[in-house]
Design an enzyme around this catalytic site. Structure first.
Site, PDB file in Angstrom:
ATOM      1  N   ASP A 106      -6.157   0.788   1.449  1.00 33.35           N
ATOM      2  CA  ASP A 106      -6.233   0.840   2.623  1.00 33.35           C
ATOM      3  C   ASP A 106      -7.040   0.236   2.991  1.00 33.35           C
ATOM      4  OD1 ASP A 106      -7.946   3.019   1.840  1.00 33.35           O
ATOM      5  OD2 ASP A 106      -7.066   4.405   3.458  1.00 33.35           O
TER       6      ASP A 106
ATOM      7  N   LYS B  74       0.565  -1.148  -0.316  1.00 33.23           N
ATOM      8  CA  LYS B  74       0.083  -0.304   0.056  1.00 33.23           C
ATOM      9  C   LYS B  74       0.624   1.480  -0.063  1.00 33.23           C
ATOM     10  CE  LYS B  74      -1.841   2.175   3.550  1.00 33.23           C
ATOM     11  NZ  LYS B  74      -1.301   3.455   3.967  1.00 33.23           N
TER      12      LYS B  74
END
Length: 227
Positions: free
Chosen positions: A139, A121
């Protein structure tokens, strides 16, 4: 409503009302964005923005932070979640940047994820924000909103599975912006505990998949913990 129609409606809305958005993290360089993004894992951008000005005043670049003692870095980020491990990671990733990449933050996914404390991420955030590449960081907000709006199937039970589904269905030119659209929608409208459905522009067709506890596989939980 077909999934393709959901994508079309959601993307059309965001293109019309907020065509260009970016991170709410505050930074002055690519390295500082990396530091702020690492700190933001399991922590709010607001809290990160409160501690980074003083941190960056002492350690403005990788060269400076590579020479730091983790205990000194810790003193600036003690109010951040998981401060001990993050302090160590910041020093270690700075050293790696200096030793392996000539002092510059790398711009390739594999190189970024080779840095201590940098998960997929965080690497995708760097690709999208710092290097203007087509990337979809997933996320907890993006994960939640994607499921609630029915943009991804229940079988997409990990951040990577959601990333792949979104990447497949969102035009490459919109991918980086779409990350921020979904993230901000999750942060301010489709919130985790008490979503503000009355404010949602998608309430007319949202399937309101509010209970998706079963979507959270053990792999998803572990991946978010080291994003």
């Amino acid at each position: 409503m077909k999934r393709s129609e959901r994508y079309e409606a959601v993307l059309r809305h965001f293109v019309e009302v907020s065509p260009h958005v970016t991170t709410e993290l505050e930074f002055g360089s690519v390295f500082q964005l990396l530091v702020a993004t690492v700190l933001s894992a399991q922590c709010t951008d607001k809290r990160v923005n409160q501690v980074t000005p003083e941190l960056f005043r002492h350690y403005p670049d990788a060269a400076a932070m590579a020479e730091a003692d983790p205990e000194d870095v810790l003193s600036f980020i003690s109010s951040i979640s998981y401060p001990n491990s993050k302090a160590n990671h910041l020093v270690e990733l700075s050293q790696a940047i200096q030793e392996k990449f000539g002092g510059k933050v790398p711009s390739a996914l594999d190189d970024l994820t080779s840095l201590p404390g940098v998960g997929r991420k965080t690497a995708n955030v760097m690709l999208a924000v710092a290097f203007s590449k087509a990337a979809m960081p997933v996320d907890t907000h993006v994960y939640r909103v994607s499921h609630r709006l029915g943009l991804v199937p229940k079988s997409a039970a990990t951040p990577l599975a959601v990333e792949r589904c979104l990447t497949k269905n969102i035009p490459e030119a919109l991918l980086a912006d779409a990350h921020h659209w979904l993230l901000l929608h999750g942060r301010y409208v489709c919130t985790s505990r008490k979503p503000h459905c009355e404010k949602c522009p998608f309430k007319g067709f949202c399937p309101k998949i509010m209970d998706f506890k079963g979507y959270w596989s053990s792999e998803a939980v572990c991946l978010f913990a080291r994003q």
